[in-house]
Design a protein around this motif. Structure first.
Motif, PDB file in Angstrom:
ATOM      1  N   THR A  61       0.782  -1.255   0.153  1.00 39.89           N
ATOM      2  CA  THR A  61       0.604  -0.286  -0.446  1.00 39.89           C
ATOM      3  C   THR A  61       0.882   1.553   0.209  1.00 39.89           C
ATOM      4  O   THR A  61       0.519   2.088  -0.536  1.00 39.89           O
ATOM      5  CB  THR A  61      -1.100   0.285   1.388  1.00 39.89           C
ATOM      6  N   GLY A  62       2.062   0.873   1.235  1.00 35.15           N
ATOM      7  CA  GLY A  62       2.857   2.789   0.983  1.00 35.15           C
ATOM      8  C   GLY A  62       3.928   2.741  -0.085  1.00 35.15           C
ATOM      9  O   GLY A  62       4.398   4.159  -0.301  1.00 35.15           O
ATOM     10  N   SER A  63       3.202   1.780  -0.655  1.00 33.97           N
ATOM     11  CA  SER A  63       4.447   1.834  -2.320  1.00 33.97           C
ATOM     12  C   SER A  63       3.086   1.977  -3.869  1.00 33.97           C
ATOM     13  O   SER A  63       4.212   3.127  -4.471  1.00 33.97           O
ATOM     14  CB  SER A  63       4.917   0.630  -2.688  1.00 33.97           C
ATOM     15  N   ILE A  64       2.462   1.771  -4.077  1.00 35.12           N
ATOM     16  CA  ILE A  64       1.771   1.453  -4.470  1.00 35.12           C
ATOM     17  C   ILE A  64       0.670   3.450  -5.310  1.00 35.12           C
ATOM     18  O   ILE A  64       0.884   3.865  -5.650  1.00 35.12           O
ATOM     19  CB  ILE A  64       0.308   0.789  -5.284  1.00 35.12           C
ATOM     20  N   MET A  65       0.872   3.627  -3.599  1.00 36.84           N
ATOM     21  CA  MET A  65       0.240   4.941  -3.421  1.00 36.84           C
ATOM     22  C   MET A  65       1.208   6.264  -3.443  1.00 36.84           C
ATOM     23  O   MET A  65       0.600   7.350  -3.760  1.00 36.84           O
ATOM     24  CB  MET A  65      -0.722   5.459  -2.304  1.00 36.84           C
ATOM     25  N   ARG A  66       2.668   5.948  -3.202  1.00 38.35           N
ATOM     26  CA  ARG A  66       3.101   7.065  -3.343  1.00 38.35           C
ATOM     27  C   ARG A  66       3.329   7.940  -4.264  1.00 38.35           C
ATOM     28  O   ARG A  66       3.139   9.228  -4.287  1.00 38.35           O
ATOM     29  CB  ARG A  66       4.150   6.543  -3.343  1.00 38.35           C
ATOM     30  N   LEU A  67       2.396   7.719  -5.409  1.00 39.38           N
ATOM     31  CA  LEU A  67       2.948   8.508  -6.846  1.00 39.38           C
ATOM     32  C   LEU A  67       1.283   9.432  -7.018  1.00 39.38           C
ATOM     33  O   LEU A  67       1.790  10.631  -6.801  1.00 39.38           O
ATOM     34  CB  LEU A  67       2.433   7.928  -8.399  1.00 39.38           C
ATOM     35  N   PRO A  68       0.080   8.975  -6.616  1.00 40.38           N
ATOM     36  CA  PRO A  68      -0.893   9.887  -6.247  1.00 40.38           C
ATOM     37  C   PRO A  68      -0.492  10.792  -5.197  1.00 40.38           C
ATOM     38  O   PRO A  68      -0.824  12.325  -5.064  1.00 40.38           O
ATOM     39  CB  PRO A  68      -2.178   8.757  -5.986  1.00 40.38           C
ATOM     40  N   ILE A  69      -0.551  10.079  -4.045  1.00 40.22           N
ATOM     41  CA  ILE A  69      -0.148  10.658  -2.648  1.00 40.22           C
ATOM     42  C   ILE A  69       1.348  12.140  -3.366  1.00 40.22           C
ATOM     43  O   ILE A  69       1.543  13.587  -3.191  1.00 40.22           O
ATOM     44  CB  ILE A  69       0.353  10.584  -1.649  1.00 40.22           C
ATOM     45  N   GLY A  70       1.940  11.886  -4.091  1.00 44.91           N
ATOM     46  CA  GLY A  70       2.911  12.970  -4.497  1.00 44.91           C
ATOM     47  C   GLY A  70       2.574  13.509  -5.866  1.00 44.91           C
ATOM     48  O   GLY A  70       2.682  14.898  -4.963  1.00 44.91           O
ATOM     49  N   ILE A  71       1.564  13.173  -6.366  1.00 47.03           N
ATOM     50  CA  ILE A  71       0.816  14.354  -7.040  1.00 47.03           C
ATOM     51  C   ILE A  71      -0.196  15.494  -6.646  1.00 47.03           C
ATOM     52  O   ILE A  71      -0.145  17.087  -6.348  1.00 47.03           O
ATOM     53  CB  ILE A  71       0.585  13.877  -7.947  1.00 47.03           C
ATOM     54  N   LEU A  72      -0.738  14.572  -5.161  1.00 48.25           N
ATOM     55  CA  LEU A  72      -1.283  16.145  -4.127  1.00 48.25           C
ATOM     56  C   LEU A  72      -1.088  17.132  -3.970  1.00 48.25           C
ATOM     57  O   LEU A  72      -0.658  17.886  -3.377  1.00 48.25           O
ATOM     58  CB  LEU A  72      -1.984  15.457  -2.956  1.00 48.25           C
ATOM     59  N   THR A  73       0.843  16.162  -3.528  1.00 46.55           N
ATOM     60  CA  THR A  73       1.904  17.138  -2.430  1.00 46.55           C
ATOM     61  C   THR A  73       2.021  18.536  -3.315  1.00 46.55           C
ATOM     62  O   THR A  73       2.234  19.953  -3.218  1.00 46.55           O
ATOM     63  CB  THR A  73       3.198  16.923  -2.150  1.00 46.55           C
ATOM     64  N   ASP A  74       2.280  18.146  -4.474  1.00 47.85           N
ATOM     65  CA  ASP A  74       2.583  19.597  -5.650  1.00 47.85           C
ATOM     66  C   ASP A  74       1.496  20.160  -5.954  1.00 47.85           C
ATOM     67  O   ASP A  74       1.816  20.979  -6.226  1.00 47.85           O
ATOM     68  CB  ASP A  74       3.238  18.478  -7.124  1.00 47.85           C
ATOM     69  N   LYS A  75       0.616  19.600  -5.623  1.00 45.38           N
ATOM     70  CA  LYS A  75      -0.914  20.281  -6.070  1.00 45.38           C
ATOM     71  C   LYS A  75      -1.866  21.431  -4.672  1.00 45.38           C
ATOM     72  O   LYS A  75      -1.539  22.206  -5.149  1.00 45.38           O
ATOM     73  CB  LYS A  75      -2.018  19.289  -6.699  1.00 45.38           C
ATOM     74  N   PHE A  76      -1.534  21.073  -3.870  1.00 42.91           N
ATOM     75  CA  PHE A  76      -1.769  21.404  -2.357  1.00 42.91           C
ATOM     76  C   PHE A  76      -1.144  21.641  -1.144  1.00 42.91           C
ATOM     77  O   PHE A  76      -0.560  22.818  -0.249  1.00 42.91           O
ATOM     78  CB  PHE A  76      -2.821  20.805  -1.475  1.00 42.91           C
ATOM     79  N   GLY A  77       0.474  20.955  -1.241  1.00 42.97           N
ATOM     80  CA  GLY A  77       1.580  21.879  -0.216  1.00 42.97           C
ATOM     81  C   GLY A  77       1.212  20.662   0.713  1.00 42.97           C
ATOM     82  O   GLY A  77       0.421  19.622   0.777  1.00 42.97           O
ATOM     83  N   GLY A  78       2.821  20.302   1.177  1.00 43.82           N
ATOM     84  CA  GLY A  78       3.353  19.438   1.840  1.00 43.82           C
ATOM     85  C   GLY A  78       2.311  19.979   3.499  1.00 43.82           C
ATOM     86  O   GLY A  78       2.248  18.927   4.547  1.00 43.82           O
ATOM     87  N   LYS A  79       2.064  20.708   4.523  1.00 49.67           N
ATOM     88  CA  LYS A  79       1.660  20.308   5.506  1.00 49.67           C
ATOM     89  C   LYS A  79       0.276  20.188   5.085  1.00 49.67           C
ATOM     90  O   LYS A  79       0.380  19.303   5.991  1.00 49.67           O
ATOM     91  CB  LYS A  79       1.600  22.466   5.832  1.00 49.67           C
ATOM     92  N   TYR A  80      -0.665  20.442   4.623  1.00 50.98           N
ATOM     93  CA  TYR A  80      -2.027  19.941   4.669  1.00 50.98           C
ATOM     94  C   TYR A  80      -2.516  18.789   4.188  1.00 50.98           C
ATOM     95  O   TYR A  80      -2.718  17.589   4.916  1.00 50.98           O
ATOM     96  CB  TYR A  80      -2.695  20.826   3.416  1.00 50.98           C
ATOM     97  N   VAL A  81      -0.941  18.310   2.953  1.00 49.99           N
ATOM     98  CA  VAL A  81      -1.471  16.776   2.344  1.00 49.99           C
ATOM     99  C   VAL A  81      -0.856  15.683   3.495  1.00 49.99           C
ATOM    100  O   VAL A  81      -1.054  14.346   4.338  1.00 49.99           O
ATOM    101  CB  VAL A  81      -0.927  16.228   1.079  1.00 49.99           C
ATOM    102  N   PHE A  82       0.663  16.006   4.419  1.00 47.45           N
ATOM    103  CA  PHE A  82       1.213  15.460   5.273  1.00 47.45           C
ATOM    104  C   PHE A  82       0.617  15.609   6.705  1.00 47.45           C
ATOM    105  O   PHE A  82       0.027  14.039   7.504  1.00 47.45           O
ATOM    106  CB  PHE A  82       2.393  15.610   5.909  1.00 47.45           C
ATOM    107  N   SER A  83      -0.578  16.796   7.476  1.00 41.67           N
ATOM    108  CA  SER A  83      -1.140  16.768   8.453  1.00 41.67           C
ATOM    109  C   SER A  83      -2.504  15.318   8.491  1.00 41.67           C
ATOM    110  O   SER A  83      -2.668  14.364   9.284  1.00 41.67           O
ATOM    111  CB  SER A  83      -2.228  17.587   8.481  1.00 41.67           C
ATOM    112  N   LEU A  84      -3.264  15.722   7.408  1.00 40.96           N
ATOM    113  CA  LEU A  84      -4.299  14.308   7.232  1.00 40.96           C
ATOM    114  C   LEU A  84      -3.829  13.061   6.809  1.00 40.96           C
ATOM    115  O   LEU A  84      -4.994  12.353   7.201  1.00 40.96           O
ATOM    116  CB  LEU A  84      -4.646  14.949   5.397  1.00 40.96           C
TER     117      LEU A  84
END
Length: 501
Positions: A61-84
């Protein structure tokens, strides 16, 4: 040039990023200890196959979901993505004590495995706070969070034993709650103390953001990371049974040796970032891949004993065997000394040892022709694959891979400065899949060959492939550059002629 205040803010973000990633990595590897404890203590009666799935599901899970999470980080910023991510991942850990079946445990493991995507978030969120000359060190320090695996290895078994003293059946349920509380605490701290920052003017659609993934460079970086991170995760699990089967160590000692591989590899990552900044990621990767080839070549030599024909004794002339004892054979009037088998063999030799002796093949009163065999030679070549030498080589290759992890991610902001989250997520996903598929590949090789060191043959071949691919690509780039420089010089030479024409 960064001001003191802005650099101080960057360091604060780096500290919180690294702390969060360390906690996430500890949670990501929780099942390795927890599931083993539950089965060993008879709390759940899962088969070997089911245990294998429960160990692998969070990694997958932690591997295959890294790409979409990386896209969300570029889009919305690390603070909100990491906290959530931290807050949501705590929910399945809070629910884990209520799991009463394999399916429920697997489902909740799938969801808390999302903490493994924290790497993709942290890489994007860290790199955006630092200038180019700082990024290798910053990403290396962030990557030290890999040492979270060692935290679980050290603390979780003792905590589980402690909690189970009063309640052997349900005491284990406190541990996932502790991990969940840790995630919530860090998640709230992230919301309060960090500042959001993302790629400026990022108005790209998802399809536009995925365009860099068409570059062969991304997949080449992914191959490097499959080796230095994926195989690191794989061996973090594989070395324990390896030591127990090959060297008959205890569970505790085998676990300690496995930790001696994983802990330095995680901690050295910051130094890898420093080296990448100072000498360049390319030079560092040459060293990493080259050392991986050399060390795996030594590690692939199995503990073995080879018996072959040795120097025998032929009759110098014909005659009758008239005397036989342990040390000699007498044929006619000629006496032949027999080489004896050594009684003491060094069990802890570092280098291969040979031992030769002779077995008598003639009988009393037998007629022997000239050149007939009197005593057959036997030679045994023994290689003990000394445990301490093996451990040192394992630690060295772990350190090499730790440096390589930082060097791979030093490349990404250099070549893809505006797509660090996407490209970092993809490279991280490929590396994470190495952690999932590595033990499966090693298991098939062990089954096919019956040799524990067969996994190192895979590492040797894969390291060689990466090194050749990198060198071939660099030669192509240099040849193109030389061609462009040559054409530029020719144009500069012909320009005055054209102007005067």
């Amino acid at each position: 040039m960064k001001t003191t205040n802005s650099l101080s803010q960057s360091h604060k973000i780096l500290f919180l990023n690294t702390l969060a990633f360390t906690v996430c990595f500890a949670c990501w590897t929780l099942n390795g200890v927890l599931v083993t404890f539950l089965v060993d203590n008879g709390i759940f009666h899962w088969s070997v196959v089911q245990v294998g799935w429960l160990l692998g599901i969070p990694i997958l899970t932690g591997s295959i979901m890294r790409l979409p999470i990386g896209i969300l980080t570029d889009k919305f910023g690390g603070k909100y993505v990491f906290s959530l991510l931290l807050l949501l991942s705590s929910i399945p850990l809070f629910l884990l004590p209520y799991a009463d079946s394999f399916f429920m445990f697997a489902l909740l493991s799938f969801f808390f495995g999302m903490v493994g995507t924290s790497f993709a978030v942290g890489i994007g969120y860290t790199s955006i706070w630092y200038p180019k000359e700082w990024q290798g060190r910053a990403l290396g320090i962030f990557g030290m969070g890999n040492a979270g695996a060692a935290i679980t290895t050290f603390l979780a078994p003792s905590l589980l034993n402690h909690f189970s003293i009063d309640d052997p059946q349900n005491g284990w349920k406190i541990l996932p709650v502790i991990y969940a509380v840790s995630l919530v605490t860090i998640g709230i701290a992230f919301l309060i103390f960090t500042e959001n920052k993302k790629v400026e003017n990022n108005t790209k659609t998802v399809s536009q953001m995925l365009i860099p993934l068409k570059s062969a460079r991304v997949w080449r970086f992914g191959a490097y990371y499959f080796l230095v991170f994926g195989c690191f995760v794989a061996y973090s699990q594989w070395l324990l049974p390896n030591f127990m089967n090959v060297y008959q160590t205890s569970l505790v000692m085998g676990g300690l040796f496995a930790t001696m591989f994983s802990l330095p590899s995680g901690v050295i990552r910051a130094f890898g970032g420093y080296l990448s900044d100072k000498f360049g990621a390319r030079k560092v990767m040459y060293w990493v891949l080259g050392s991986s080839v050399i060390l795996s070549a030594f590690l692939m030599i199995p503990k073995m004993e080879i018996t072959t024909a040795g120097p025998g004794i032929l009759a110098a002339k014909k005659g009758v065997v008239n005397e036989i004892n342990d040390k000699t054979v007498k044929v006619g009037d000629k006496e032949y000394p027999i080489m004896q088998k050594a009684s003491v063999i060094d069990e802890n030799a570092i280098f291969p040892t040979t031992s030769s002796w002779q077995n008598i093949v003639v009988a009393q009163n037998q007629n022997v022709a000239k050149k007939e065999l009197i005593a057959k030679g036997v030679t045994v070549i023994k290689f003990d694959a000394n445990m301490w030498v093996f451990l040192i080589l394992v630690i060295l290759i772990g350190i090499s891979w730790g440096i390589g992890k930082a060097a791979v991610y030093k490349h990404i902001p250099e070549y893809f400065p505006n797509e660090v989250g996407v490209v970092g997520g993809m490279v991280g996903m490929i590396g994470g899949l190495g952690g999932f598929f590595g033990p499966i590949i090693f298991g098939y090789l062990l089954t096919a060959t019956g040799i524990w060191s067969s996994s190192w043959i895979f590492i040797l071949l894969f390291s060689t492939g990466c090194l050749v691919w990198m060198h071939y690509t660099i030669l192509k780039i240099k040849n193109k550059k030389q061609l462009v420089d040559k054409k530029t010089i020719e144009l500069q030479q012909i320009k005055p002629i054209l102007e005067n024409y």
